[in-house]
Design an enzyme around this catalytic site. Sequence first.
Site, short mmCIF file in Angstrom:
data_model
loop_
_atom_site.label_atom_id
_atom_site.label_comp_id
_atom_site.label_asym_id
_atom_site.label_seq_id
_atom_site.Cartn_x
_atom_site.Cartn_y
_atom_site.Cartn_z
N ASN A 1 -68.03 15.52 70.36
CA ASN A 1 -69.06 16.16 71.16
C ASN A 1 -69.91 17.10 70.29
O ASN A 1 -69.39 18.06 69.74
CB ASN A 1 -68.39 16.95 72.29
N GLU B 1 -63.77 31.19 82.34
CA GLU B 1 -64.03 30.39 83.54
C GLU B 1 -62.90 30.45 84.57
O GLU B 1 -63.00 29.86 85.63
CB GLU B 1 -64.28 28.93 83.13
N CYS C 1 -66.35 20.17 76.81
CA CYS C 1 -65.12 19.53 76.35
C CYS C 1 -63.93 20.49 76.45
O CYS C 1 -62.79 20.05 76.54
CB CYS C 1 -65.29 18.99 74.94
N HIS C 2 -64.18 21.79 76.48
CA HIS C 2 -63.10 22.76 76.61
C HIS C 2 -62.41 22.66 77.96
O HIS C 2 -61.28 23.12 78.12
CB HIS C 2 -63.61 24.19 76.37
N TYR D 1 -57.48 13.98 80.10
CA TYR D 1 -58.06 12.84 79.38
C TYR D 1 -58.01 11.58 80.24
O TYR D 1 -58.96 10.80 80.26
CB TYR D 1 -57.33 12.62 78.05
#
Length: 171
Positions: A130, A165, A138-139, A107
């Site tokens: 979002n 990912e 946002c993940h 953040y």
Amino acid sequence: MNIFISQFDINDRAYVLASNDFGVVYFGNDETTEYVDHHIRRFIPEAERVTGYPADDKNDDFIKDIERYFKGTLTDFNWPLDLHGTDFQKSIWDALLKIPYGDSRSYSDISEMIGNPKAIRAVGGAIGANPVMIVVPCHRVIGKSGKLTGFRGGLDMKIELLVIEGIPYVN
């Protein structure tokens, strides 16, 4: 203006995707259209909702991309987006779009990216608002220590996305 709303399932999880002629307006893991309806009422109140076959036909390529993402064969979304929110929220979402696949930011990293290092809490609020999850990634935002933080789709889904990912995290 028409908003094309599709509901579909991937991996036993329900999703809602809404688009218009300018791009995707909303994408979330919702059981109903309640959240997209709220988003449309707030930001595009004049919109006419289109569902069923016409919406599914309009959204077919987006849905196929999401399926490919979950299979691990798509790493970059090239979707047109029509994001509606405050100017601050849009600046945060633009920063999120710069986080590459397989990477993460904190953040505080995001607040630095927008040139407002003290806005960490506000950044968290904008990330939580979002409207296009996964595509506006946002993940990929985790705590500075690598610890998982909240996610609109639930922490189990955030873990699934991070694993897809290959992003390390602390549980």
